[in-house]
Design an enzyme around this catalytic site. Structure first.
Site, short mmCIF file in Angstrom:
data_model
loop_
_atom_site.label_atom_id
_atom_site.label_comp_id
_atom_site.label_asym_id
_atom_site.label_seq_id
_atom_site.Cartn_x
_atom_site.Cartn_y
_atom_site.Cartn_z
N CYS A 101 0.86 -1.19 0.00
CA CYS A 101 0.00 0.00 0.00
C CYS A 101 0.89 1.23 0.00
O CYS A 101 2.08 1.15 0.29
CB CYS A 101 -0.90 0.01 1.23
SG CYS A 101 -2.25 1.22 1.09
N CYS A 111 -3.72 6.24 0.21
CA CYS A 111 -3.26 4.95 -0.30
C CYS A 111 -2.88 5.00 -1.78
O CYS A 111 -2.59 3.98 -2.39
CB CYS A 111 -4.32 3.88 -0.06
SG CYS A 111 -4.74 3.68 1.68
N LYS A 176 -12.64 -4.55 2.12
CA LYS A 176 -12.05 -3.73 3.17
C LYS A 176 -12.93 -2.50 3.37
O LYS A 176 -13.13 -1.70 2.45
CB LYS A 176 -10.64 -3.32 2.77
CG LYS A 176 -10.00 -2.38 3.76
CD LYS A 176 -8.54 -2.16 3.44
CE LYS A 176 -7.95 -1.11 4.36
NZ LYS A 176 -6.54 -0.89 4.11
N ARG A 198 -10.81 7.91 3.62
CA ARG A 198 -10.58 6.85 2.63
C ARG A 198 -11.89 6.32 2.02
O ARG A 198 -11.90 5.24 1.46
CB ARG A 198 -9.84 5.69 3.28
CG ARG A 198 -8.51 6.04 3.91
CD ARG A 198 -7.56 4.86 3.86
NE ARG A 198 -6.54 4.85 4.87
CZ ARG A 198 -5.50 5.68 4.94
NH1 ARG A 198 -5.36 6.63 4.05
NH2 ARG A 198 -4.60 5.55 5.90
N GLU A 214 -16.86 -7.39 -4.74
CA GLU A 214 -15.43 -7.07 -4.59
C GLU A 214 -14.59 -8.34 -4.56
O GLU A 214 -13.52 -8.41 -5.16
CB GLU A 214 -15.20 -6.27 -3.29
CG GLU A 214 -15.74 -4.85 -3.30
CD GLU A 214 -14.89 -3.89 -4.14
OE1 GLU A 214 -13.82 -4.30 -4.60
OE2 GLU A 214 -15.32 -2.75 -4.32
N LYS A 229 -12.00 -7.37 6.11
CA LYS A 229 -11.42 -6.50 7.12
C LYS A 229 -12.32 -5.31 7.40
O LYS A 229 -12.77 -4.69 6.45
CB LYS A 229 -10.06 -6.02 6.60
CG LYS A 229 -9.34 -5.07 7.48
CD LYS A 229 -8.06 -4.66 6.83
CE LYS A 229 -7.53 -3.48 7.61
NZ LYS A 229 -6.59 -2.73 6.87
N SER A 255 -6.65 -3.29 14.50
CA SER A 255 -6.10 -2.59 15.66
C SER A 255 -7.15 -2.16 16.68
O SER A 255 -6.97 -2.36 17.88
CB SER A 255 -5.30 -1.37 15.18
OG SER A 255 -6.11 -0.53 14.37
C1 PBG Z 1 -3.15 0.26 4.82
C2 PBG Z 1 -3.71 -0.56 5.93
C3 PBG Z 1 -4.50 -0.16 7.02
C4 PBG Z 1 -4.65 -1.30 7.84
C5 PBG Z 1 -3.99 -2.34 7.20
N1 PBG Z 1 -3.43 -1.87 6.03
C6 PBG Z 1 -5.02 1.17 7.40
C7 PBG Z 1 -6.04 1.85 6.61
O1 PBG Z 1 -6.48 1.40 5.56
O2 PBG Z 1 -6.37 2.93 7.05
C8 PBG Z 1 -5.39 -1.35 9.16
C9 PBG Z 1 -4.97 -2.44 10.08
C10 PBG Z 1 -5.45 -2.31 11.49
O3 PBG Z 1 -6.25 -1.41 11.84
O4 PBG Z 1 -5.04 -3.12 12.30
N2 PBG Z 1 -4.05 0.68 3.87
#
Ligand code: PBG
Length: 305
Positions: A101, A111, A176, A198, A214, A229, A255
């Site tokens: 990314c 991104c 995602k 985003r 998707e 995700k 996270s």
């Molecule tokens: C990068 C990415 C993100 C996460 C994984 N790859 C952040 C986002 O898209 O803002 C999030 C992972 C997490 O929250 O643990 N694009």
């Protein structure tokens, strides 16, 4: 004997954050137990992950310099590239996956490439392809594009094949969502967008059927493993995708899902260990074959005991 779902350390992929410098191991304040680590320290962590029976890690890079086009992402001597080489050298049995990314490498935190305040889909594909090739050349075992640009799986597949890297599989972040659950990650990866959000490239949390579209597109373009995700607020999506497609399904226990449990555990409001295992079991029960989780080491220690 009658238990339908079991979790084991070999279901897990541990995300790790690699930064520049030497001897660096800086705890991420909103993610206790997770660190930004320089290459020398990440190797130690990778050894521990592997010794606990967790088969894979997912690498994120925090480069020393960020710029408009995220050139650190495809620098053959970049932080992730160096970490891959060091880990493959010292822990050869560990499967190394890289997050592909731009947001960790761009000064604006988006991104993709920006023009007139908007992320440009097609020009971004070229950079993502270069990044994936650079990771694979450094020795990555699999690449995982997380940008959500349209057509990137195909672009990356073609670029890898052209370089003779046809044996490198792609795990795509296929469904995602534009989620507030990524909040703590953006502190960890220093990738908060400097303007806007985003939502023009990540999915609306209200949409369920769109996830199937998707995923279908990514499989058609050549994805080997597809990812949903976040995981916990999206168990219905995991279940739908598992029923509809015959490819391995990964789910990212992100996270924010980790931080909520850690914070409430610290306050003594919940039984952190039981909640952790219950969450991981629910993600597996919903249909995930693989779980990306910051709990990988904590859970493996309990499961191994
Ligand atoms: C990068 C990415 C993100 C996460 C994984 N790859 C952040 C986002 O898209 O803002 C999030 C992972 C997490 O929250 O643990 N694009």
């Amino acid at each position: 004997m009658v238990r339908e779902t079991s979790i084991s350390p070999d279901d897990f992929i541990h995300p790790l954050f690699v930064t520049f410098g030497k001897g660096v191991r800086k705890e991420i304040s909103s993610m206790p137990g997770c660190f930004q680590e320089s290459v020398d320290r990440i190797v130690k962590n990778a050894k521990e992950v592997y010794s606990l029976g967790v088969p894979a890690v997912l690498l994120f890079g925090i480069p020393e310099h960020k710029d408009e086009i995220g050139s650190g992402a495809y620098d053959d001597h970049g932080v992730v590239q160096n970490a891959i080489k060091a880990i493959k050298d010292k822990v050869p049995g560990l499967f190394v996956i890289t997050d592909v990314c731009m947001c960790e490498y761009t000064s604006h935190g988006h991104c993709g490439v920006i023009k007139d305040g908007e992320v440009q889909n097609d020009p971004t594909l070229e950079l993502l392809s270069k990044e994936a090739v650079s990771h694979a050349k450094a020795g990555a075992d699999m690449v995982a594009p997380s940008d959500m640009m349209d057509g990137r799986v195909k672009a990356i597949r073609l670029a890898l094949d052209e370089e003779g890297l046809d044996g490198i599989p792609i795990m795509s972040y296929a469904a995602k969502y534009a989620s507030a659950f990524y909040g703590p990650f953006r502190e960890a990866a220093e990738s908060t967008p400097q303007f806007g959000d985003r939502r023009s490239y990540q999915m609306d949390p209200a949409n369920r059927r769109e996830a199937l579209k998707e995923v279908a597109l990514d499989i058609e373009e050549g994805a080997d493993i597809i990812m949903i995700k976040p995981a916990l607020a999206y168990l219905d999506i995991i279940s739908d995708v598992k029923d509809a497609f015959d490819v391995p399904v990964a789910a990212y226990n992100v996270s924010g899902e980790y931080s909520l449990v850690k914070a409430a555990g610290k306050l003594g409001w919940i039984d952190e260990k039981r909640i952790m295992l219950e969450i991981l079991t629910s993600i597996k029960r919903a249909g995930a074959d693989l779980i990306l989780t910051y709990f990988a080491k904590d859970a493996a220690k309990i499961l191994n005991a």
